[in-house]
Structure formats: structure tokens, C-alpha cells
Design a protein around this motif. Structure first.
Motif, PDB file in Angstrom:
ATOM      1  N   ARG A 139       9.280  -2.580  -1.330  1.00 17.91           N
ATOM      2  CA  ARG A 139       9.787  -3.249  -0.128  1.00 17.91           C
ATOM      3  C   ARG A 139       9.234  -4.668   0.035  1.00 17.91           C
ATOM      4  NH1 ARG A 139      11.123   0.217   4.022  1.00 17.91           N
ATOM      5  NH2 ARG A 139      11.620  -1.693   5.193  1.00 17.91           N
TER       6      ARG A 139
ATOM      7  N   GLU B 289       0.852  -1.194   0.000  1.00 17.03           N
ATOM      8  CA  GLU B 289       0.000   0.000   0.000  1.00 17.03           C
ATOM      9  C   GLU B 289       0.886   1.242   0.000  1.00 17.03           C
ATOM     10  OE1 GLU B 289      -2.521   2.957   0.070  1.00 17.03           O
ATOM     11  OE2 GLU B 289      -3.176   0.878  -0.331  1.00 17.03           O
ATOM     12  N   VAL B 290       0.548   2.224  -0.841  1.00 21.88           N
ATOM     13  CA  VAL B 290       1.379   3.421  -0.965  1.00 21.88           C
ATOM     14  C   VAL B 290       1.179   4.398   0.183  1.00 21.88           C
ATOM     15  CG1 VAL B 290       1.461   3.252  -3.478  1.00 21.88           C
ATOM     16  CG2 VAL B 290      -0.361   4.592  -2.405  1.00 21.88           C
ATOM     17  N   ASP B 291      -0.016   4.416   0.785  1.00 25.60           N
ATOM     18  CA  ASP B 291      -0.345   5.415   1.796  1.00 25.60           C
ATOM     19  C   ASP B 291       0.097   4.943   3.182  1.00 25.60           C
ATOM     20  OD1 ASP B 291      -2.020   7.965   2.426  1.00 25.60           O
ATOM     21  OD2 ASP B 291      -2.767   6.461   3.823  1.00 25.60           O
ATOM     22  N   ALA B 292       0.876   5.788   3.879  1.00 27.39           N
ATOM     23  CA  ALA B 292       1.412   5.401   5.186  1.00 27.39           C
ATOM     24  C   ALA B 292       0.319   5.215   6.231  1.00 27.39           C
ATOM     25  CB  ALA B 292       2.418   6.443   5.662  1.00 27.39           C
TER      26      ALA B 292
ATOM     27  N   PRO C 280       5.373  -0.698   1.889  1.00 29.70           N
ATOM     28  CA  PRO C 280       5.280   0.237   0.764  1.00 29.70           C
ATOM     29  C   PRO C 280       5.773  -0.425  -0.513  1.00 29.70           C
ATOM     30  CG  PRO C 280       7.211   0.733   2.067  1.00 29.70           C
ATOM     31  CD  PRO C 280       6.489  -0.377   2.793  1.00 29.70           C
TER      32      PRO C 280
ATOM     33  N   ARG D 220      -1.333   2.003   5.714  1.00 31.88           N
ATOM     34  CA  ARG D 220      -0.495   0.889   6.171  1.00 31.88           C
ATOM     35  C   ARG D 220      -0.615   0.685   7.677  1.00 31.88           C
ATOM     36  NH1 ARG D 220       3.388   3.146   2.520  1.00 31.88           N
ATOM     37  NH2 ARG D 220       4.686   3.921   4.246  1.00 31.88           N
TER      38      ARG D 220
END
Length: 354
Positions: free
Chosen positions: A203, A182-185, A200, A188
Motif C-alpha cells: 500500500r 509494517e506488516v503487523d496491524a 501495510p 501500525r
């Protein structure tokens, strides 16, 4: 005496919604009348519908099961509905009267649907949680399509409603490793709070046995190809509408014999098609919903706010960027909640639902 009236949400033009008043429908033979408690916004597909992004050549395929009107507009779309059966006519209908049921109907205060399309809620399942049966059904279909097995190393790309529903179902299996990219912290953090493992892009582990992609982006599909092991099946769960993402089929795509498989919920996945009906698949998905799915319900508002909410979601208003599944409350009594504002909402995993 005034005739009874029932409110319906319609998309009347690209990015423009309104509520219309209509008479409650009368159920035909074999149908039931459902008084809606809550409906849910399936953000990805419904935003595309609301923007008018459905390709003309797929308009018939993308019909909601019980929509009114025709795509692109005016149309009353939507397919996540929970309500109480108030009337029923014919075989299989009368015994549903008084039951709370999920159906693939939309944002209308009253819907008339075939009795066989109604699924009584399992004991203890709140109406809001049951709205996620549609997402769970999509995830279940993709897992069947992928042939996920014991000890597999599985990666889900995209932490939206479909991706998270798929991951939560996959997490019930004895896998060696399950990762969610998922790109959004902030998203996550939510994923980790559910007991899943979020990473991310770039990774995630490689050499995966199964990859399920639902980010609806070319970058996400490229990440799916990157992490896939040789001979791996990549199940594509995204719907791109009129957009045409770049698919990186160069480099070692052919040398590693990768496969991209479509997963379309309109049909049961091929490995199960001869032994499961769509009704059985949806009923199973509904039964698999547990309390962790509640975290996917990221806000709620009354029906009268739906035009404003849908316009904002379709326009990708950044205020609503954290939305996964938005609950629309159709009740007009004291049980109706305070209007939801995304910038002041509690984190989704701490929400309470009546």
C-alpha cells in the motif's frame, strides 16, 4: 565479611541464558566503574546472539564493545546500559563520578568502561529513554548514509526498534512525505499514535527518493525495491546473521539503476566519516531522543528474570511478539518495578517511567 558480588547475564549455549555472580570489576587508569540502573534488550541482534546464529566469519566484527567471553558462547553480550558512575581512575574519569551515563555495555550490575565511552544523560532524559541512544545512533547513521534532504519522499520498511528510531529522527526533518511500512496491524496503530504514517506492505507510495530497510526479511527488501524511485538509494539496516534472504535483482532493478547500500554502525557513515567521530555521533543521537521514543519501551522486568525473558525472545515466543525494546531493571530496592508480563501490559505509548 563477604566479598561484594555483582550479577552478570551470560549466554551459555544456544538459547540458554543464566545469571552469574562475580566480583565487581576494578576500573583501570582512564576507566570508570558504572553501577547499572537499567539495561535494554536490542531484540534483533541479541536474539541472534542468544540462539548462536552469529556466522563464525563475522564473530569478531559482531563483538559488543564491552562484552565478556567470546562468540558464540559462553558470552556476556548486550550494548544498551545506563548507570551511575561510582568510581573513576585517571584523566577524564574522576569528573564523571556521580553522573548518570549511557554506555555500550551489557546486562551486568557493574561494568568498567573507558571514561571516553560514557555519555552523560541530557537534562530531563529518563534512564529508560536513554537506552534507545543505540537505536537512534543506528538510525542517524543510516540517514547520513542515505543523504536525506529537504522535501524528500522517504519510506522506512519495518516498524521495529531500528526502523521506528530511524523514522522518528527522519520526522524531525521537513520532508514532503514520510511513510513507515509494517506488516503487523497493532504495530501500525502504535506508529500512527506517534504522528507517523503507517501502511501495510503493498500500500505504500512508489517513486520514493530514499528507502530505509530494517525488517530483516526478504519480503521487506522486495518491498523496498518496489517503492524505490529510479536512481534511488536503498539503505539496508538489517542484519541477517546466518540467514540468506532472496534479493529480487531481476525485473527492472538494473534498468532503474537502483542501489542497495550497507549501513554498519561500527563506522560513521561515509559522507560524515571525516568530520564526525563515533563518540560525537552517539552523543548527538542521545541528545535527539524526545518523549516519543518512550513508546519504543514495551516492557520491563527485573534482572533476575532476564534468563527467562531472553530465552523467550530468542525462541520467538508469540507472547512476546509485540516487544520492541525491553527494559531490564537492575535495582534491588523499592524502586524496582513489578515483573512485566507482555500479555497484560499497558499499550507502550501509555507506559510511565520513573
Amino acid at each position: 565479611m563477604e566479598a561484594p558480588s555483582s550479577r552478570q547475564f551470560w549466554t551459555v549455549g544456544p538459547g540458554r541464558g543464566e545469571l552469574r555472580q562475580a566480583s565487581p570489576p576494578r576500573p583501570a587508569d582512564g576507566e570508570v566503574l558504572v553501577e547499572t540502573i537499567v539495561s535494554g534488550i536490542s531484540r534483533g541482534t541479541e536474539s541472534m546472539v542468544h540462539r548462536g546464529d552469529v556466522p563464525p566469519e563475522t564473530a569478531e566484527l559482531m563483538r559488543a564493545p564491552h562484552q565478556l567471553g567470546e562468540l558464540p558462547h559462553p558470552v556476556s553480550h548486550g550494548y544498551l546500559n545506563v548507570g551511575v558512575v561510582r568510581d573513576g581512575q585517571g584523566e577524564g574519569a574522576a569528573e564523571l563520578v556521580g553522573r548518570t551515563v549511557f554506555s555500550l555495555a551489557g546486562h551486568r550490575e557493574h561494568v568498567a568502561v573507558p571514561a571516553e565511552d560514557c555519555h552523560p544523560l541530557p537534562p530531563g532524559c529518563p534512564p529508560e529513554r536513554a537506552l534507545l541512544a543505540g537505536a537512534a545512533e543506528t538510525g542517524l547513521n543510516a540517514l547520513w548514509e542515505a543523504g536525506v534532504s529537504l522535501g524528500d519522499r522517504v519510506t522506512v520498511i519495518g516498524g521495529g526498534m531500528i526502523g521506528l528510531a530511524t523514522a522518528l529522527l527522519a520526522d524531525r526533518m521537513p520532508l514532503e512525505r514520510l511513510e513507515v511500512v509494517e506488516v503487523d496491524a497493532a504495530r501500525r496503530q502504535l506508529i500512527d499514535s506517534l504522528g507517523l504514517h503507517a501502511l501495510p506492505p503493498g500500500r505504500a507510495s512508489t517513486d520514493r527518493d530514499v528507502v530505509l530497510h530494517s525488517s530483516a526479511t526478504g519480503a521487506g527488501l522486495a518491498e523496498a525495491l518496489r517503492v524505490a524511485g529510479d536512481d534511488t538509494v536503498i539503505v539496508e539496516q538489517s542484519w541477517y546473521g546466518q540467514h540468506h534472504p532472496d534479493v529480487p535483482l531481476g525485473a527492472d532493478f538494473h534498468a532503474r539503476r537502483l542501489r542497495i547500500v550497507a549501513s554498519q554502525v561500527g563506522e560513521v557513515a561515509q559522507p560524515r566519516r571525516l568530520r564526525r567521530t563515533r563518540r560525537q555521533r552517539l552523543q548527538l543521537a542521545l541528545s535527539l531522543l524526545d518523549e516519543r521514543f518512550d513508546a519504543l519501551l514495551t516492557g520491563r522486568s527485573p534482572l533476575e528474570d532476564l534468563p527467562e525473558v531472553m530465552d523467550a525472545l530468542a525462541a520467538e515466543d508469540p507472547t512476546w511478539s509485540g516487544t520492541i525494546c525491553h527494559v531490564v531493571d537492575h535495582r534491588t530496592d523499592q524502586l524496582s518495578p513489578v515483573r512485566f508480563k507482555p500479555e497484560t501490559a499497558e499499550p507502550p505509548h501509555r507506559q510511565e517511567h520513573p
